[in-house]
Design an enzyme around this catalytic site. Structure first.
Site, PDB file in Angstrom:
ATOM      1  N   PHE A  70      27.996   1.665  44.564  1.00 50.47           N
ATOM      2  CA  PHE A  70      27.264   0.531  45.140  1.00 50.47           C
ATOM      3  C   PHE A  70      28.124  -0.451  45.928  1.00 50.47           C
ATOM      4  O   PHE A  70      27.635  -1.529  46.289  1.00 50.47           O
ATOM      5  CB  PHE A  70      26.476  -0.245  44.068  1.00 50.47           C
ATOM      6  N   ASP A  71      29.382  -0.117  46.211  1.00 52.98           N
ATOM      7  CA  ASP A  71      30.169  -0.994  47.083  1.00 52.98           C
ATOM      8  C   ASP A  71      31.217  -0.193  47.851  1.00 52.98           C
ATOM      9  O   ASP A  71      32.362  -0.606  47.977  1.00 52.98           O
ATOM     10  CB  ASP A  71      30.838  -2.101  46.264  1.00 52.98           C
ATOM     11  N   ILE A  72      30.783   0.969  48.375  1.00 55.03           N
ATOM     12  CA  ILE A  72      31.656   1.758  49.244  1.00 55.03           C
ATOM     13  C   ILE A  72      31.796   1.022  50.569  1.00 55.03           C
ATOM     14  O   ILE A  72      30.821   0.762  51.261  1.00 55.03           O
ATOM     15  CB  ILE A  72      31.077   3.170  49.471  1.00 55.03           C
ATOM     16  N   THR A 102      27.774  -4.990  49.711  1.00 56.96           N
ATOM     17  CA  THR A 102      28.331  -5.853  50.743  1.00 56.96           C
ATOM     18  C   THR A 102      27.520  -5.701  52.020  1.00 56.96           C
ATOM     19  O   THR A 102      27.219  -4.584  52.436  1.00 56.96           O
ATOM     20  CB  THR A 102      29.806  -5.493  51.000  1.00 56.96           C
TER      21      THR A 102
END
Length: 217
Positions: free
Chosen positions: A40-42, A81
């Site tokens: 969930f934050d690649i 992000t």
């Protein structure tokens, strides 16, 4: 020693090497563990490179565990992000949240890497800001070159095109149309001639989802 991917100016062969490393890491997270890990934050800042440009996925603070056979996960709020968050995290009208949400983020990362540009937020109102996927899509379908590739060999340009097509497949708005990371490995290691141009992976600016004060939550 490690350095951040977002600080690097990379040759096409290095880009392909890094993209494959990230892909295999994500494939393991999604398919190889006893429990599926959704990151969930690649994004570029969470990809670290060693001296040999081998990528390491970092910062699992927003990650979620789920069963390997669980196709849809429930979240109380969008996480990630801005610029890398899949549309289904804003609105379930785009589909359910799943490992395909990480695939979207990976696609945006790849498009930034090959273009040398930052992804513009789809909700920006400045008219001369061109949405990055739209910009790359027009280059790919018309076979036009961009500034980054003008001095490259034909082989290097093919690598850029291959990465671009894979990135565009990964950011399809319907999660079902995005490839799994296993499929992405095959696309990156296969022949460029075997890749099909994806449908437009975006909608008109009037119909894009509008983020509502989304932060790293």
């Amino acid at each position: 020693h490690v350095s951040n991917i977002s600080r690097q100016l990379l040759a096409p062969n290095k880009m392909l090497h890094i993209a494959l490393g990230i892909t295999r890491g994500m494939e393991y997270m999604h398919q190889g563990c006893n429990q599926r890990i959704l990151h969930f934050d690649i994004k570029p800042h969470n990809i670290l490179l060693d001296y040999n440009f081998n990528p390491k996925i970092s910062d699992f603070g927003l990650a979620k565990l789920c069963a390997r056979d669980q196709s849809i996960v429930t979240l109380t709020a969008a996480r990630g992000t801005m610029g890398y968050i899949a549309p289904e995290l804003y609105s379930r009208n785009f589909g359910g949240v799943s490992y395909k949400s990480d695939v979207y983020s990976f696609g945006m990362l790849v498009l930034e890497m090959v273009s040398g540009r930052r992804n513009s937020d789809p909700s920006v109102e400045i008219q001369d800001e061109v949405y990055l996927p739209e910009w790359i899509y027009e280059k790919v379908i018309s076979w036009r070159e961009w500034e980054l590739t003008l001095e490259m060999t034909a082989e290097d340009k093919d690598k850029i095109r291959q990465l671009s097509i894979v990135g565009l497949w990964c950011i399809q708005w319907n999660p079902k149309n995005r490839p799994s990371m296993t499929k992405v490995v095959n696309m990156l290691t296969g022949r460029l001639q075997n890749l099909h141009i994806p449908p437009k992976p975006f909608v008109s600016s009037d119909n894009r989802p509008m983020p509502q004060n989304t932060t790293n939550t």
